[in-house]
Design a protein around this motif. Structure first.
Motif, PDB file in Angstrom:
ATOM      1  N   ALA A   1       0.850  -1.190   0.000  1.00 20.78           N
ATOM      2  CA  ALA A   1       0.000   0.000   0.000  1.00 20.78           C
ATOM      3  C   ALA A   1       0.879   1.231   0.000  1.00 20.78           C
ATOM      4  O   ALA A   1       1.968   1.229   0.586  1.00 20.78           O
ATOM      5  N   SER A   2       0.426   2.267  -0.688  1.00 18.83           N
ATOM      6  CA  SER A   2       1.199   3.511  -0.779  1.00 18.83           C
ATOM      7  C   SER A   2       0.301   4.703  -0.510  1.00 18.83           C
ATOM      8  O   SER A   2      -0.909   4.660  -0.742  1.00 18.83           O
ATOM      9  N   ALA A   3       0.931   5.772  -0.038  1.00 14.84           N
ATOM     10  CA  ALA A   3       0.237   7.045   0.146  1.00 14.84           C
ATOM     11  C   ALA A   3       1.156   8.165  -0.322  1.00 14.84           C
ATOM     12  O   ALA A   3       2.358   8.136  -0.051  1.00 14.84           O
ATOM     13  N   LEU A   4       0.589   9.115  -1.031  1.00 15.09           N
ATOM     14  CA  LEU A   4       1.329  10.309  -1.427  1.00 15.09           C
ATOM     15  C   LEU A   4       0.861  11.424  -0.503  1.00 15.09           C
ATOM     16  O   LEU A   4      -0.277  11.891  -0.604  1.00 15.09           O
ATOM     17  N   VAL A   5       1.742  11.804   0.425  1.00 15.89           N
ATOM     18  CA  VAL A   5       1.380  12.742   1.487  1.00 15.89           C
ATOM     19  C   VAL A   5       2.039  14.090   1.208  1.00 15.89           C
ATOM     20  O   VAL A   5       3.261  14.161   1.003  1.00 15.89           O
ATOM     21  N   PHE A   6       1.244  15.147   1.228  1.00 20.22           N
ATOM     22  CA  PHE A   6       1.736  16.485   0.896  1.00 20.22           C
ATOM     23  C   PHE A   6       1.821  17.333   2.165  1.00 20.22           C
ATOM     24  O   PHE A   6       0.810  17.569   2.834  1.00 20.22           O
ATOM     25  N   PHE A   7       3.049  17.793   2.457  1.00 20.26           N
ATOM     26  CA  PHE A   7       3.282  18.602   3.647  1.00 20.26           C
ATOM     27  C   PHE A   7       3.397  20.079   3.252  1.00 20.26           C
ATOM     28  O   PHE A   7       3.719  20.409   2.114  1.00 20.26           O
ATOM     29  N   THR A   8       3.174  20.938   4.224  1.00 18.97           N
ATOM     30  CA  THR A   8       3.157  22.375   3.925  1.00 18.97           C
ATOM     31  C   THR A   8       4.525  22.912   3.511  1.00 18.97           C
ATOM     32  O   THR A   8       4.597  23.899   2.786  1.00 18.97           O
ATOM     33  N   ASN A   9       5.607  22.250   3.963  1.00 15.76           N
ATOM     34  CA  ASN A   9       6.948  22.708   3.587  1.00 15.76           C
ATOM     35  C   ASN A   9       7.958  21.578   3.751  1.00 15.76           C
ATOM     36  O   ASN A   9       7.634  20.507   4.284  1.00 15.76           O
ATOM     37  N   THR A  10       9.173  21.843   3.309  1.00 13.77           N
ATOM     38  CA  THR A  10      10.221  20.816   3.333  1.00 13.77           C
ATOM     39  C   THR A  10      10.590  20.422   4.754  1.00 13.77           C
ATOM     40  O   THR A  10      10.801  19.233   5.046  1.00 13.77           O
ATOM     41  N   HIS A  11      10.676  21.394   5.646  1.00 15.14           N
ATOM     42  CA  HIS A  11      11.071  21.090   7.028  1.00 15.14           C
ATOM     43  C   HIS A  11      10.065  20.143   7.673  1.00 15.14           C
ATOM     44  O   HIS A  11      10.440  19.170   8.350  1.00 15.14           O
ATOM     45  N   GLU A  12       8.795  20.417   7.464  1.00 15.86           N
ATOM     46  CA  GLU A  12       7.744  19.570   8.033  1.00 15.86           C
ATOM     47  C   GLU A  12       7.845  18.143   7.486  1.00 15.86           C
ATOM     48  O   GLU A  12       7.717  17.161   8.228  1.00 15.86           O
ATOM     49  N   ALA A  13       8.089  18.023   6.175  1.00 16.18           N
ATOM     50  CA  ALA A  13       8.207  16.698   5.558  1.00 16.18           C
ATOM     51  C   ALA A  13       9.405  15.937   6.118  1.00 16.18           C
ATOM     52  O   ALA A  13       9.325  14.739   6.412  1.00 16.18           O
TER      53      ALA A  13
ATOM     54  N   MET B   1      -1.027  12.771 -14.806  1.00 13.23           N
ATOM     55  CA  MET B   1      -0.761  13.357 -13.504  1.00 13.23           C
ATOM     56  C   MET B   1      -2.041  13.977 -12.932  1.00 13.23           C
ATOM     57  O   MET B   1      -2.836  14.579 -13.664  1.00 13.23           O
ATOM     58  N   PRO B   2      -2.246  13.860 -11.632  1.00 14.71           N
ATOM     59  CA  PRO B   2      -3.465  14.426 -11.027  1.00 14.71           C
ATOM     60  C   PRO B   2      -3.472  15.958 -11.106  1.00 14.71           C
ATOM     61  O   PRO B   2      -2.432  16.605 -10.936  1.00 14.71           O
ATOM     62  N   GLU B   3      -4.621  16.512 -11.327  1.00 11.29           N
ATOM     63  CA  GLU B   3      -4.767  17.960 -11.497  1.00 11.29           C
ATOM     64  C   GLU B   3      -4.377  18.727 -10.240  1.00 11.29           C
ATOM     65  O   GLU B   3      -3.913  19.869 -10.313  1.00 11.29           O
ATOM     66  N   TYR B   4      -4.549  18.102  -9.068  1.00 15.00           N
ATOM     67  CA  TYR B   4      -4.298  18.844  -7.834  1.00 15.00           C
ATOM     68  C   TYR B   4      -2.832  19.234  -7.649  1.00 15.00           C
ATOM     69  O   TYR B   4      -2.512  20.099  -6.825  1.00 15.00           O
ATOM     70  N   LEU B   5      -1.927  18.625  -8.403  1.00 15.41           N
ATOM     71  CA  LEU B   5      -0.523  19.019  -8.300  1.00 15.41           C
ATOM     72  C   LEU B   5      -0.334  20.492  -8.670  1.00 15.41           C
ATOM     73  O   LEU B   5       0.578  21.163  -8.172  1.00 15.41           O
ATOM     74  N   LYS B   6      -1.183  20.985  -9.544  1.00 14.87           N
ATOM     75  CA  LYS B   6      -1.060  22.372 -10.007  1.00 14.87           C
ATOM     76  C   LYS B   6      -1.559  23.379  -8.972  1.00 14.87           C
ATOM     77  O   LYS B   6      -1.346  24.584  -9.126  1.00 14.87           O
ATOM     78  N   GLU B   7      -2.222  22.901  -7.936  1.00 14.35           N
ATOM     79  CA  GLU B   7      -2.819  23.798  -6.945  1.00 14.35           C
ATOM     80  C   GLU B   7      -1.846  24.168  -5.832  1.00 14.35           C
ATOM     81  O   GLU B   7      -2.131  25.080  -5.048  1.00 14.35           O
ATOM     82  N   PHE B   8      -0.681  23.487  -5.747  1.00 14.88           N
ATOM     83  CA  PHE B   8       0.201  23.666  -4.603  1.00 14.88           C
ATOM     84  C   PHE B   8       1.080  24.900  -4.738  1.00 14.88           C
ATOM     85  O   PHE B   8       1.458  25.298  -5.845  1.00 14.88           O
ATOM     86  N   ASP B   9       1.446  25.487  -3.585  1.00 16.55           N
ATOM     87  CA  ASP B   9       2.353  26.630  -3.604  1.00 16.55           C
ATOM     88  C   ASP B   9       3.798  26.144  -3.682  1.00 16.55           C
ATOM     89  O   ASP B   9       4.068  24.940  -3.733  1.00 16.55           O
ATOM     90  N   GLU B  10       4.741  27.065  -3.665  1.00 19.50           N
ATOM     91  CA  GLU B  10       6.152  26.750  -3.905  1.00 19.50           C
ATOM     92  C   GLU B  10       6.839  26.074  -2.725  1.00 19.50           C
ATOM     93  O   GLU B  10       8.020  25.736  -2.808  1.00 19.50           O
TER      94      GLU B  10
END
Length: 942
Positions: free
Chosen positions: A272-284, A319-328
């Motif tokens: 099983a896999s999960a693609l988890v998106f964190f608010t920034n690099t430090h948090e990840a 690729m999922p459309e939501y990738l385009k919604e993320f900030d830098e």
């Protein structure tokens, strides 16, 4: 032209190794001498070693003459460790035997088997090898072990160092040692007493030096392939254990790995896999540290992708459309967990989700065990490196660096790396990597054509090495090997004492410094700036090539002549010589030499594009060159053939009829020897006859009694099948045309034929030879006829040949529904038929066109409906017959199918594919009668 000791070496080595395996000309030494790194050295001699005897003889002679030697497996290494300006030994692709222990706890592998092939052999037992590099489909075991390559899941616990059980090694003087054989070890110790005593002494000195011992232990707690595996001196007492573990990661500088036995590891079926998106690099990165240090969760892989990495793939198909919604600042972790049972997997995903609940995420954490869903996640991750390669400016190269931090330093180290990108102007650089092990890859593009750009790269690398090795005591190379691009910094990472020990080890194993000099041990502090590879433009079709070599296992000419990588390397050099006007004569001579290896023996199957990280189709480049070479006379002749196509087919029938008449008169043996001599006398200009040559065939659609039905299909029989029937000795003598009609009738279809069928062609015979104009004319003509026959697309079209169907799909602009035999059978025939399986095994071959249309798995599914035992030869991708090329270049067909017979068990009689010309080639090499799958479906159905 060889001189001095190299000429002497050549004169002597050709007495031991057949000339056909030895290359000294400019074209082949350039092409075969190129690897995936951004460095270039052109060897004076390239030798394709077929077995251990070749390597031993080369090393004995090279030692005597004091000539350096470099070993090459697949050439997918990225750090410049597989190139040479002296003698390059390339292991033959056929040197790939293996054996699995009875209890499946180990697997013994020869150097040229790929990691993927090893895993396929182990898959039925739910086992695999530990190393899992991203290049596993192309990388060979010899290189995987020599570089201690690891990957996404193996970490430091399952890499080659930790899972090697025994090894057969060839040393600089030709000595062969088998560490699994007591007698071999006794003989080695007797003849190399000083060596063994010295190695034991080094180990004892390290164990007695607490500071050095602590340093080594600490540095190998994380991934580290910078320098030699000094942990062998700490971890083991037995001299042979020490020796074989030093060979791991030594990059061919200490010896040649003839064979290696790995301990296998479990390959749990539930994932099983999960693609988890964190608010920034430090948090990840903080989340990674918590996952790594937790005793409550089981994670097998954690892949980090920074915001630029995500943006680099957001516009790619699928690729999922939501990738385009993320900030830098958004940073992703791809987390995978595996288990023996589904219930255990569910427990693990729940525990990981709970652990991550304390972190700030952009989207909800959600694991999936559905293959199609988690494959999309991994597609995002695997698309990162090629994404940079695909958008780089022509002439620049893609550099992927590979460092590791202790897990507690991962966040700070990652952020500081990103600051270095800004400082040095690498604004496109992105970071991804195996975060669970603190292992980061960062990718950027680099222009080496100017002094200023080289100086910028140097300044950047000096800052990176200071950051990683000095400030954070990390690894400058985590899994890609030291190579040439980090050899200058080994001492910086390890310090004077450890570096001197490495130099002593090198001198002990290789007293004359002939094994891959300049790699790992290199006192030139500017070694990383020398011998940089140019990547000049040659053709927009291939200019994005990064010369990684992923294409090579799939190429049908990969042992006969060139692979796609070789073709592109040679094309670039020819273009460079022309464009820079350095030496037009040399460019012309190189172009002439390229003709056979690069153009004539390219099957243009385009399978290379299916595995190329940037989607390059080298077959298109070959077709472009063929088009360039067309003379006005040939152009006129092609137009005559195109405009009088029915006459052309009659000529083909006449030729086939004549050949079969002579065959009947002379017999197979006499006919074979006579035509072989005739071909030799003609300088191979006369096509080769074979016993599987079809008889002439003529389709008379007017004689067909058509039924009326609400289910209608337009049947377009390809020109190949309209002119070629079965071979003289085939047990199946019914024509494919009649068989197809019988099937369609059984399924209740009304069959419609396009008008003027005899003159119709998809255009492929013309396009494959570079006749674009005539190909388009025939394609347009066919499309118009099919539009009328289908009532403007109302009815589906069945073509009985897969390659022709693919050509039609690519060429047609209308909305006609086109089918080849596999998809049509599953969608339109099987549901309307009562099927009874044959009670015997069958072998199938998926054509290149079917593979590219995504029909390989569907073909297997169809075959499984018709037999309980379906054989799919794994080592056969393209048959190499390439339309009619197999008649003129039968060696391409023979080379591509060299492993076919080994994959077909004794007693198998039935063999099937979906293209007449492929079936001719397959029949030639197997001795079986390959026929269309329609024959079996017709036999099994009511």
């Amino acid at each position: 032209m060889l001189e001095g000791k190299y000429q002497k070496f050549y004169e002597e080595i050709i007495q031991k190794i057949p000339k056909k395996y030895i290359f000294t000309d400019k074209l082949h030494t350039l092409a075969y001498g190129t690897d995936a790194s951004f460095y270039r050295l052109i060897p004076k001699i390239v030798i394709k070693a077929q077995h251990a005897f070749h390597v031993q003889e080369i090393l004995k002679l090279a030692t005597y003459l004091k000539l350096s030697v470099t070993f090459r497996a697949a050439g997918t290494s990225l750090s410049g460790q597989a190139i040479s300006d002296s003698i390059l030994i390339v292991t033959s692709r056929d040197w790939k035997g293996f054996s699995i222990s009875k209890d499946r706890s180990s697997i013994t592998l020869e150097p040229s088997i790929t990691g993927a092939a090893a895993n396929k052999a182990l898959a039925p037992f739910k086992k695999k090898i530990g190393p899992d590099p991203a290049s596993i489909d192309a990388a060979m075991i010899g290189g995987i072990a020599a570089n201690n390559a690891s990957g996404m899941c193996c970490g430091v616990a399952q890499n080659s160092y930790k899972t090697v059980e025994s090894m057969q090694i060839i040393f600089y003087d030709g000595t062969l040692l088998d560490t699994a054989d007591i007698r071999s070890k006794e003989l080695f110790r007797d003849k190399h007493q000083t060596f063994c005593v010295s190695l034991e002494q080094y180990a004892n000195e390290v164990k007695a030096n607490n500071a050095l011992k602590k340093k080594i232990t600490q540095k190998f707690k994380i991934k580290n392939t910078c320098g030699y595996s000094l942990n062998a001196l700490v971890d083991f007492d037995d001299v042979f254990d020490i020796l074989q573990h030093l060979i791991i990661g030594s990059e061919g500088t200490l010896g040649f790995i003839k064979e290696i036995t790995y301990k296998t590891v479990d390959d749990h079926p539930n994932k099983a896999s999960a693609l988890v998106f964190f608010t920034n690099t430090h948090e990840a990165c903080d989340a990674v540290a918590k996952l790594k240090l937790s005793t409550e969760v089981q994670v097998d892989a954690v892949e980090l992708m920074d915001s630029k990495a995500l943006k680099s793939v957001q516009d790619q198909e699928g690729m999922p459309e939501y990738l385009k919604e993320f900030d830098e600042h958004v940073t992703a972790l791809l987390i995978e967990t595996r288990a023996k049972t589904k219930s255990k997997l569910k427990e693990q995903t729940k525990a990981i989700t709970e652990l991550l609940s304390s972190f700030k995420t952009v989207r909800k954490v959600a694991f999936t065990d559905k293959e199609n869903e988690y494959k999309l996640f991994w597609k995002i991750r695997k698309g990162l490196f090629p994404a940079v390669g695909a958008v780089r400016e022509t002439g620049t190269t893609v550099i992927i660096e590979d460092v590791a931090f202790a897990i507690e330093d991962l966040a700070a180290g990652t952020l500081k790396l990103q600051e270095l990108f800004k400082k040095h102007g690498y604004h496109e650089a992105l970071i991804f990597g195996h975060a669970l092990e603190g292992n980061l890859h960062f990718v950027f593009t680099q222009d080496f054509s100017t002094k200023e750009e080289v100086e910028r790269y140097d300044a950047f690398m000096n800052d990176v090495t200071q950051l990683v090795a000095v400030e954070y005591k990390g690894s400058l190379k985590a899994e890609h090997g030291t190579g040439r691009n980090m050899a200058a910094f080994v001492e910086l990472e390890w310090g004077e004492q450890a570096y001197k020990l490495m130099k002593d080890i090198k001198a002990l194993f290789d007293p004359y410094n002939i094994l891959n000099p300049g790699v790992i041990i290199n006192d030139d502090k500017e070694a990383h700036l020398k011998n940089l590879k140019p990547l000049p433009a040659t053709n927009p079709l291939v200019d994005k090539c990064i010369e990684c070599g992923f294409c090579e296992p799939y190429c049908p000419s990969n042992v006969l002549t060139f692979t796609p990588r070789h073709r592109i390397v040679a094309s670039r050099e020819i273009s460079r010589l022309h464009d820079e006007e350095q030496d037009i004569l040399s460019a012309t001579l190189l172009k002439e030499a390229y003709q056979y290896d690069g153009i004539e023996t390219c099957a243009t199957c385009s399978l290379c594009s299916t595995v190329c990280p940037v989607g390059i189709d080298t077959g298109s480049l070959t077709k472009h060159y063929r088009h360039e070479q067309i003379t006005p006379k040939q152009e006129r002749l092609a137009s005559v053939i195109s405009n009088n196509f029915s006459v052309t087919l009659n000529a083909v029938r006449f030729g086939l009829k004549s050949a079969n008449m002579v065959h009947t008169l002379l017999g197979t043996s006499t006919m074979s020897s006579f035509t072989q001599r005739l071909r030799e006398w003609s300088g191979n200009s006369i096509p080769l006859w074979s016993p599987t040559l079809p008889k002439a065939n003529r389709v008379n659609k007017n004689s067909v009694k058509l039924r009326s039905s609400t289910k209608k299909v337009v049947y377009f029989s390809s020109c190949i099948n309209r002119s070629m029937g079965q071979s003289k000795d085939d047990s199946e003598q019914n024509t494919l045309f009649d068989t197809t009609l019988e099937l369609l009738t059984k399924a209740g279809y009304e069959v419609i034929f396009p008008e003027k069928l005899e003159s119709l062609c998809c255009g492929m015979p013309f396009s494959s030879k570079g006749f674009h104009k005539q190909a388009k004319e025939k394609s347009d003509e066919l499309e118009k006829a099919l539009q009328i026959a289908t009532n403007q697309g109302e009815y589906p079209v069945l073509c009985d040949t897969s390659p022709c169907t693919k050509k039609m799909i690519e060429s047609f602009k209308s909305n006609i529904k086109l089918y080849e035999p596999i998809a049509f059978s599953l969608e339109h025939l099987v549901p309307h038929l009562s099927i009874e399986k044959v009670n015997e095994p069958i072998v199938i071959h998926t054509t290149c066109s079917s593979r590219k249309m995504g029909l390989h798995e569907q073909f297997i599914a169809l075959a499984n409906l018709l037999s309980d035992e379906v054989i799919v030869p794994e080592d056969v991708k393209c048959c190499g017959f390439a339309g009619d090329r197999g008649f003129n270049y039968p060696e391409l067909n023979q080379s591509a199918l060299r492993h076919l017979n080994d994959a077909i068990p004794n007693g198998v009689k039935l063999a099937f594919s979906t293209s007449k010309t492929c079936e001719i080639g397959l029949s030639n090499e197997s001795g079986l009668n390959y026929n269309s799958i329609f024959y079996l479906l017709n036999q099994c159905s009511k």
